[in-house]
Scaffold this active site. Structure first.
Site, PDB file in Angstrom:
ATOM      1  N   HIS A   7       0.804  -1.224   0.000  1.00  0.00           N
ATOM      2  CA  HIS A   7       0.000   0.000   0.000  1.00  0.00           C
ATOM      3  C   HIS A   7       0.837   1.274   0.000  1.00  0.00           C
ATOM      4  CE1 HIS A   7       0.453  -0.217   4.505  1.00  0.00           C
ATOM      5  NE2 HIS A   7       0.475   1.095   4.371  1.00  0.00           N
ATOM      6  N   ASP A  41      -0.299  -7.777   1.817  1.00  0.00           N
ATOM      7  CA  ASP A  41       0.123  -6.388   1.680  1.00  0.00           C
ATOM      8  C   ASP A  41       1.647  -6.301   1.620  1.00  0.00           C
ATOM      9  OD1 ASP A  41       0.149  -3.652   1.559  1.00  0.00           O
ATOM     10  OD2 ASP A  41      -0.303  -3.326   3.670  1.00  0.00           O
ATOM     11  N   SER A 136       4.778   1.486   8.028  1.00  0.00           N
ATOM     12  CA  SER A 136       4.337   0.381   7.178  1.00  0.00           C
ATOM     13  C   SER A 136       5.477  -0.089   6.289  1.00  0.00           C
ATOM     14  CB  SER A 136       3.177   0.822   6.290  1.00  0.00           C
ATOM     15  OG  SER A 136       2.052   1.136   7.057  1.00  0.00           O
TER      16      SER A 136
END
Length: 226
Positions: A7, A41, A136
């Site tokens: 992402h 992800d 992330s």
């Protein structure tokens, strides 16, 4: 090759990579090699031009060997804070549907879907080592420095216990899958091309023909293409 969260490298984004060795001052363009075929992800990046960087690679550890209560360390760059480090323990291990929106899943929902065996699932490590926006794709390390997880999302309703990282053993399999898929794409060969000409003052016929000839076409082939 660099592993990160999918992402943060979504389609249409320009991807740049910086390193701690020069204080993150130099930026290197990168290309997305591929994203996890199974929907995890995760994405794999390649520095453009195969540029070599003198940067030690972290070792992937064995996430299955981790026990609850063992120390873990999260690294990342939340809100521009370079080189942030947080410490915590492994609070739990859960398996969630790959297509789930974490903030909308309660623990009971996740358990039920996991037990039912419906759809693809992803193994996560849950920790109280704090994650924040910008972390992330960063590594979750064991005390030896081996990567045991890839920081992925936060469930705010769980307060300090809501930090989720994709387990390293799954990440290792995904890296292989992405690399194999990319190799398969590279093996395909070009069977043709199409030229799109925009009518403006720069893209004159002679100029575009010259570009085509620079690309390897003969004068006749360039003329026919036009």
């Amino acid at each position: 090759r660099i592993l990160t969260s999918a992402h943060v490298a979504a389609g249409g984004m320009t991807v740049e990579v910086a390193f701690s060795k020069d204080g993150y001052t130099e930026r290197h363009n990168a290309t997305v090699v591929g994203r996890a075929p199974g929907g995890e992800d995760l994405a794999l990046l390649d520095l453009d031009g195969g540029k070599a960087i003198d940067c030690p690679a972290l070792t992937l550890g064995d996430s299955d060997a981790l026990r609850l209560g063992e120390f873990v360390i999260a690294l990342g760059h939340p809100s521009g804070l370079r080189g942030a480090v947080t410490l915590g323990v492994v609070s739990g291990k859960v398996t969630l549907p790959v297509s789930s929106v974490p903030q909308e899943l309660t623990a009971s929902d996740a358990d039920e879907e996991t037990r039912s065996g419906e759809g693809a699932t992803v193994p996560y490590l849950v920790t109280d080592a704090a994650f924040a926006g910008g972390m992330s794709g960063g590594p979750l390390l064991d005390p030896s420095g081996a990567v045991v997880g890839v920081s992925t999302f936060v469930r705010p309703e769980l307060r300090g216990l809501g930090n989720y990282a994709i387990a390293s053993n799954r990440a290792a399999k995904v890296i292989e899958e992405i690399a194999q898929a990319a190799a398969g794409e590279a093996a395909r060969f070009c069977v043709g091309f199409r030229v799109l000409l925009f009518n403006d003052r720069f893209n004159k016929r002679a100029h575009v023909e010259a570009v085509l000839k620079e690309g390897g076409l003969s004068a006749e082939e360039a003329r026919v293409a036009m």
